[in-house]
Write a protein that holds these residues in place. Structure first.
Motif, PDB file in Angstrom:
ATOM      1  N   GLY A 196       0.825  -1.211   0.000  1.00 27.21           N
ATOM      2  CA  GLY A 196       0.000   0.000   0.000  1.00 27.21           C
ATOM      3  C   GLY A 196       0.854   1.254   0.000  1.00 27.21           C
ATOM      4  N   ALA A 197       1.896   1.245   0.830  1.00 31.88           N
ATOM      5  CA  ALA A 197       2.775   2.420   0.916  1.00 31.88           C
ATOM      6  C   ALA A 197       3.486   2.651  -0.422  1.00 31.88           C
ATOM      7  N   LEU A 198       3.986   1.565  -1.016  1.00 33.33           N
ATOM      8  CA  LEU A 198       4.691   1.705  -2.305  1.00 33.33           C
ATOM      9  C   LEU A 198       3.730   2.197  -3.389  1.00 33.33           C
ATOM     10  N   ASP A 199       2.523   1.683  -3.349  1.00 35.10           N
ATOM     11  CA  ASP A 199       1.504   2.100  -4.311  1.00 35.10           C
ATOM     12  C   ASP A 199       1.308   3.622  -4.228  1.00 35.10           C
ATOM     13  N   ALA A 200       1.147   4.121  -2.997  1.00 35.88           N
ATOM     14  CA  ALA A 200       0.927   5.573  -2.816  1.00 35.88           C
ATOM     15  C   ALA A 200       2.135   6.373  -3.307  1.00 35.88           C
ATOM     16  N   LEU A 201       3.334   5.914  -2.972  1.00 36.11           N
ATOM     17  CA  LEU A 201       4.531   6.682  -3.344  1.00 36.11           C
ATOM     18  C   LEU A 201       4.726   6.703  -4.866  1.00 36.11           C
ATOM     19  N   LEU A 202       4.636   5.509  -5.476  1.00 37.62           N
ATOM     20  CA  LEU A 202       4.930   5.426  -6.917  1.00 37.62           C
ATOM     21  C   LEU A 202       3.859   6.133  -7.741  1.00 37.62           C
ATOM     22  N   ARG A 203       2.598   5.995  -7.306  1.00 35.06           N
ATOM     23  CA  ARG A 203       1.531   6.676  -8.052  1.00 35.06           C
ATOM     24  C   ARG A 203       1.562   8.177  -7.866  1.00 35.06           C
ATOM     25  N   SER A 204       2.282   8.639  -6.836  1.00 40.03           N
ATOM     26  CA  SER A 204       2.387  10.087  -6.629  1.00 40.03           C
ATOM     27  C   SER A 204       3.648  10.654  -7.266  1.00 40.03           C
ATOM     28  N   GLY A 205       4.398   9.808  -7.957  1.00 38.16           N
ATOM     29  CA  GLY A 205       5.538  10.327  -8.712  1.00 38.16           C
ATOM     30  C   GLY A 205       6.899  10.065  -8.104  1.00 38.16           C
ATOM     31  N   ALA A 206       6.951   9.308  -6.977  1.00 36.46           N
ATOM     32  CA  ALA A 206       8.258   8.998  -6.389  1.00 36.46           C
ATOM     33  C   ALA A 206       9.001   8.000  -7.290  1.00 36.46           C
ATOM     34  N   LYS A 207      10.347   8.081  -7.271  1.00 31.47           N
ATOM     35  CA  LYS A 207      11.130   7.146  -8.086  1.00 31.47           C
ATOM     36  C   LYS A 207      11.504   5.939  -7.244  1.00 31.47           C
ATOM     37  N   LYS A 208      11.466   4.762  -7.865  1.00 30.92           N
ATOM     38  CA  LYS A 208      11.797   3.521  -7.149  1.00 30.92           C
ATOM     39  C   LYS A 208      13.175   3.625  -6.475  1.00 30.92           C
ATOM     40  N   ASP A 209      14.112   4.231  -7.193  1.00 28.13           N
ATOM     41  CA  ASP A 209      15.476   4.327  -6.659  1.00 28.13           C
ATOM     42  C   ASP A 209      15.575   5.271  -5.471  1.00 28.13           C
ATOM     43  N   TYR A 210      14.565   6.055  -5.245  1.00 28.28           N
ATOM     44  CA  TYR A 210      14.577   7.005  -4.126  1.00 28.28           C
ATOM     45  C   TYR A 210      13.849   6.442  -2.908  1.00 28.28           C
ATOM     46  N   ILE A 211      13.549   5.132  -2.936  1.00 23.32           N
ATOM     47  CA  ILE A 211      12.834   4.524  -1.811  1.00 23.32           C
ATOM     48  C   ILE A 211      13.693   3.417  -1.211  1.00 23.32           C
ATOM     49  N   ASN A 228      -6.173   0.921   3.346  1.00 25.49           N
ATOM     50  CA  ASN A 228      -4.853   0.359   3.598  1.00 25.49           C
ATOM     51  C   ASN A 228      -4.058   1.422   4.348  1.00 25.49           C
ATOM     52  N   LYS A 229      -3.749   1.120   5.614  1.00 21.22           N
ATOM     53  CA  LYS A 229      -3.090   2.120   6.459  1.00 21.22           C
ATOM     54  C   LYS A 229      -1.657   2.404   5.986  1.00 21.22           C
ATOM     55  N   GLY A 230      -1.096   1.470   5.234  1.00 26.04           N
ATOM     56  CA  GLY A 230       0.234   1.730   4.655  1.00 26.04           C
ATOM     57  C   GLY A 230       0.149   2.816   3.599  1.00 26.04           C
ATOM     58  N   PHE A 231      -0.882   2.730   2.778  1.00 23.10           N
ATOM     59  CA  PHE A 231      -1.124   3.742   1.747  1.00 23.10           C
ATOM     60  C   PHE A 231      -1.327   5.103   2.418  1.00 23.10           C
ATOM     61  N   GLU A 232      -2.162   5.106   3.472  1.00 22.17           N
ATOM     62  CA  GLU A 232      -2.465   6.370   4.155  1.00 22.17           C
ATOM     63  C   GLU A 232      -1.219   6.966   4.807  1.00 22.17           C
ATOM     64  N   ALA A 233      -0.386   6.105   5.391  1.00 23.49           N
ATOM     65  CA  ALA A 233       0.830   6.603   6.036  1.00 23.49           C
ATOM     66  C   ALA A 233       1.756   7.229   4.990  1.00 23.49           C
TER      67      ALA A 233
END
Ligand code: DLZ
Length: 280
Positions: free
Chosen positions: A152-167, A253-258
């Motif tokens: 969930g957290a990865l989904d939120a980050l990647l869909r918001s434009g974060a780069k995989k290499d920056y996680i 998904n509380k991971g997405f929300e976090a």
């Protein structure tokens, strides 16, 4: 706005969807049809007397450069690169670019140079993670659930434009270990925000209250003392079923929300710094 033909209709709808507009309640009758698009905070404007430099349909946005990149990607895929203008200063203290996604359909996207002009006094973070760096600390205990929180957290980050290499993802044995790992990561100052993910089940955890208090206190203390936002995604549940529901089954998904909270805090800190100067 009246759209000339079916092809232009399709194109315009596709572009607006690509930019994240939610479909609204459209209509259709014998005379024609209408497609509605919803924006969370909208500013609809009709303009006359300034064409052709300013199109009759204007969409005010935040993060104009991000929107320009998204429109460019879409127009390139459609073979319409020539119909996209560059971002340029306007004479009303803003920046604007024009796109013609279909023949005769011109849209201007613009952003005020002063984002607070004409807005209510409250500042809010954006949910755009482009260029941001994150560390996720995830507990292995109750992995069947923490794995879902991580997704969930990865989904939120990647869909918001974060780069995989920056996680950076760091796994720790259990929730008890989250604060120490979070602190170590925060102190490197390499991350804009941290996301902490774990699950404590009351029924299965001896000294549940004591552990929970210490985990939440430790994460909060790390956040306050390092100044790096720490999003709190440690579930405290009575049962496994309750935890599963909060990890994507029935209660979000509380991971997405976090992760969304982490993005928002990075953005708001940046805005506060721009407006009032950074304390550091
Ligand atoms: C020991 C333990 C127990 C009983 N319950 C949980 C739990 O519900 N969730 C969790 O994340 N971790 C639990 N742990 C493990 C502790 O967090 C810790 O990893 C170990 O005590 C080792 O220090």
């Amino acid at each position: 706005m009246a759209v000339e033909n079916a092809a232009a209709w399709e194109r315009l709808g596709a572009l607006l969807s690509e930019l994240g507009f939610e479909p609204g309640k459209g209509w259709e009758d014998a005379t024609g049809k209408g497609a509605a698009f919803l924006a969370p905070l909208g500013n609809l404007e009709f303009v006359t007397g300034r064409q052709p430099a300013v199109p009759e349909l204007l969409v005010e946005v935040t993060s104009l450069d991000v929107v320009h990149t998204a429109v460019k990607k879409w127009m390139t895929a459609e073979g319409l690169t020539a119909k996209l203008g560059d971002v340029a200063e306007t004479h009303w203290n803003s920046r604007l670019f024009t796109a013609e996604p279909a023949p005769g359909v011109q849209i201007g996207f613009w952003e005020r140079n002063d984002p607070y002009s004409g807005k209510p006094a409250a500042m809010e973070g954006d949910l755009i993670a482009t260029g941001m760096r994150f560390a996720i600390v995830v507990a292995r205990w109750n992995a069947v659930i923490t794995h879902r929180l991580l997704q969930g957290a990865l989904d939120a980050l990647l869909r918001s434009g974060a780069k995989k290499d920056y996680i950076e993802i760091v796994r720790v044995p259990g929730a008890w270990e989250i604060p120490a790992a979070a602190r170590t990561l925060a102190e490197t100052k390499k991350f804009d925000a941290l996301i902490t993910l774990g699950v404590l089940l009351r029924g299965e955890t001896a000294h549940y209250e004591a552990i929970y208090n210490e985990v939440s206190r430790g994460i909060g203390q790390s956040q306050q003392e390092t100044g790096v936002p720490h999003a709190f995604g440690v579930l405290t549940c009575e049962t496994l079923e309750q935890a599963l529901n909060r990890a994507g089954l029935k209660a979000g998904n509380k991971g997405f929300e976090a992760a969304a909270a982490a993005i928002e805090m990075v953005s708001i800190n940046k805005k506060i710094g721009q407006k009032h100067g950074s304390a550091k």
